[in-house]
Design an enzyme around this catalytic site. Sequence first.
Site, PDB file in Angstrom:
ATOM      1  N   TYR A 146      32.875  37.536  39.466  1.00  0.00           N
ATOM      2  CA  TYR A 146      32.507  38.633  38.569  1.00  0.00           C
ATOM      3  C   TYR A 146      32.452  38.078  37.157  1.00  0.00           C
ATOM      4  O   TYR A 146      33.400  37.436  36.702  1.00  0.00           O
ATOM      5  CB  TYR A 146      33.560  39.750  38.666  1.00  0.00           C
ATOM      6  CG  TYR A 146      33.287  40.941  37.782  1.00  0.00           C
ATOM      7  CD1 TYR A 146      32.315  41.882  38.124  1.00  0.00           C
ATOM      8  CD2 TYR A 146      34.012  41.135  36.606  1.00  0.00           C
ATOM      9  CE1 TYR A 146      32.072  42.984  37.311  1.00  0.00           C
ATOM     10  CE2 TYR A 146      33.779  42.238  35.788  1.00  0.00           C
ATOM     11  CZ  TYR A 146      32.813  43.159  36.149  1.00  0.00           C
ATOM     12  OH  TYR A 146      32.573  44.242  35.347  1.00  0.00           O
ATOM     13  N   ASP A 241      33.333  30.332  33.629  1.00  0.00           N
ATOM     14  CA  ASP A 241      33.811  31.627  33.155  1.00  0.00           C
ATOM     15  C   ASP A 241      35.339  31.573  33.199  1.00  0.00           C
ATOM     16  O   ASP A 241      35.951  31.715  34.265  1.00  0.00           O
ATOM     17  CB  ASP A 241      33.250  32.732  34.063  1.00  0.00           C
ATOM     18  CG  ASP A 241      33.810  34.108  33.728  1.00  0.00           C
ATOM     19  OD1 ASP A 241      34.852  34.186  33.037  1.00  0.00           O
ATOM     20  OD2 ASP A 241      33.229  35.101  34.175  1.00  0.00           O
ATOM     21  N   LYS A 269      39.407  38.614  27.347  1.00  0.00           N
ATOM     22  CA  LYS A 269      40.594  39.323  26.851  1.00  0.00           C
ATOM     23  C   LYS A 269      41.781  38.434  26.465  1.00  0.00           C
ATOM     24  O   LYS A 269      42.541  38.778  25.559  1.00  0.00           O
ATOM     25  CB  LYS A 269      41.013  40.335  27.909  1.00  0.00           C
ATOM     26  CG  LYS A 269      40.908  39.783  29.340  1.00  0.00           C
ATOM     27  CD  LYS A 269      40.600  40.878  30.353  1.00  0.00           C
ATOM     28  CE  LYS A 269      40.075  40.302  31.661  1.00  0.00           C
ATOM     29  NZ  LYS A 269      39.359  41.258  32.465  1.00  0.00           N
TER      30      LYS A 269
HETATM   31  N1  HOZ Z   1      37.141  44.099  36.125  1.00  0.00           N
HETATM   32  C1  HOZ Z   1      38.487  44.019  35.710  1.00  0.00           C
HETATM   33  C2  HOZ Z   1      39.317  43.124  36.548  1.00  0.00           C
HETATM   34  N2  HOZ Z   1      38.662  42.145  37.308  1.00  0.00           N
HETATM   35  C3  HOZ Z   1      39.146  45.354  35.659  1.00  0.00           C
HETATM   36  C4  HOZ Z   1      39.041  45.867  34.316  1.00  0.00           C
HETATM   37  C5  HOZ Z   1      39.866  47.097  34.010  1.00  0.00           C
HETATM   38  O1  HOZ Z   1      39.851  48.076  34.721  1.00  0.00           O
HETATM   39  O2  HOZ Z   1      40.502  47.061  32.982  1.00  0.00           O
END
Ligand code: HOZ
Length: 431
Positions: A146, A241, A269
């Site tokens: 992802y 990534d 993040k």
């Molecule tokens: N796509 C995020 C983890 N792989 C989740 C993001 C979230 O809900 O904060």
Amino acid sequence: MTGTYTRSKELFERAQQSIPGGVNSPVRAFKGVGGTPIFIERAKGAYLYDADGKQYIDYINSWGPMILGHAHEPVVKAIQDKVANSTSFGAPTELEIAMAELIKSMAPNVDLVRMVNSGTEACMSAIRLARGYTGRNKFIKFEGCYHGHADAFLVKAGSGVATFNIQTVPGVPAGVSGDTLTAPFNDLEAVEKLVQEHKNEIAAIITEPVAGNMGCILPKEGFLEGLRALCDREGIVLIFDEVMTGFRLAAGGAQARLGINADLVTYGKVIGGGMPVGAFGGRQEIMQHIAPLGNVYQAGTLSGNPIAMIAGYTMLKELKDNPGIYKELDEKTAILKNGLNEVLEASGTPYVINQLGSMISVHFSDKPVTDFASAGAANNALFNKFFHAMLNRGIYLAPSAFETWFICNALSKADIERTVEMAAESLKEIL
Ligand code: HOZ
């Protein structure tokens, strides 16, 4: 011990009246595991506190960034000191230079780095740059990886797309997704085949060096090395990534921990210490094509935002100055893994634990979990029961079998022991 979640239920009811599905990011809705999401009021160190006042040991840690734990005092203080000087200027600051210099001093192969506001933005911009640099349009990504929610990445994607089993995303034009080629993670032969079928058409191969959006999936020996060699041979840009792995697996991220060089690397993040931040960087030769040096356009008013910068800078600096933190994280995760191994073994249920550094995931599977197909073939219905049994006992795991658990350094030995004890009780309850 069970949760009542009274206040969370009320809040979820209310949230659904004004927010799609009651959440601002789909996995949080608990649809994958069922039940009502818990609403968080505050967090400190390794603990979350929900709206009903219940405490949880946190194994999500804001999906990675809280390496030092929640509300880490130096980070909180740095934000407090900075915020009185205004929250945004839309103009350059010295702090951005310090941040870029710090990233360069920690991450290998980063000559230039551009700050953005999320991992999605970082990956989207890195692909645009690779396309602009090579003059080619196609790129290869791996099934179950992802890279955020930009159109081109929503093909066989992990995280929420996998959790909700979304096969094609309405709104993503075929003209966009048609240039996204996919291969199974860890399958070098499949990548080689795609490259031969699309000779001189592939701008980039993008991968999570350690996949964290289909559970935690480790690269097999030779896989990343093979991608590196293939990219060198074919003039393809290799993008790591490192939204999850960056500054987490080591001060230099997966590149440093695994000893593989990427051409471009994306961060998310983690580099904001939990503030909304991302970045992409890499070798000068490629990065110099970004505007205003080159014509590959990319911009953002909140990019390099002073509050995000000071939070990220403070956390990264602490990680850089205290490399022992990584050893501690590894040791804590190893204790957790050993404990979970014991109770899972004793339960008699087939299981796999994947782990590297402070990333770990449990799969109820009788086969190795090495890619998207094997992660999907595990008994994820059992995982969902395990999730709720643990939640009721005050252990907050990621609400999907397609996510990694993250360990923070605020976690104590007693917390880990409690987690293992609760895992044993949970398994007894659900099996
Ligand atoms: N796509 C995020 C983890 N792989 C989740 C993001 C979230 O809900 O904060």
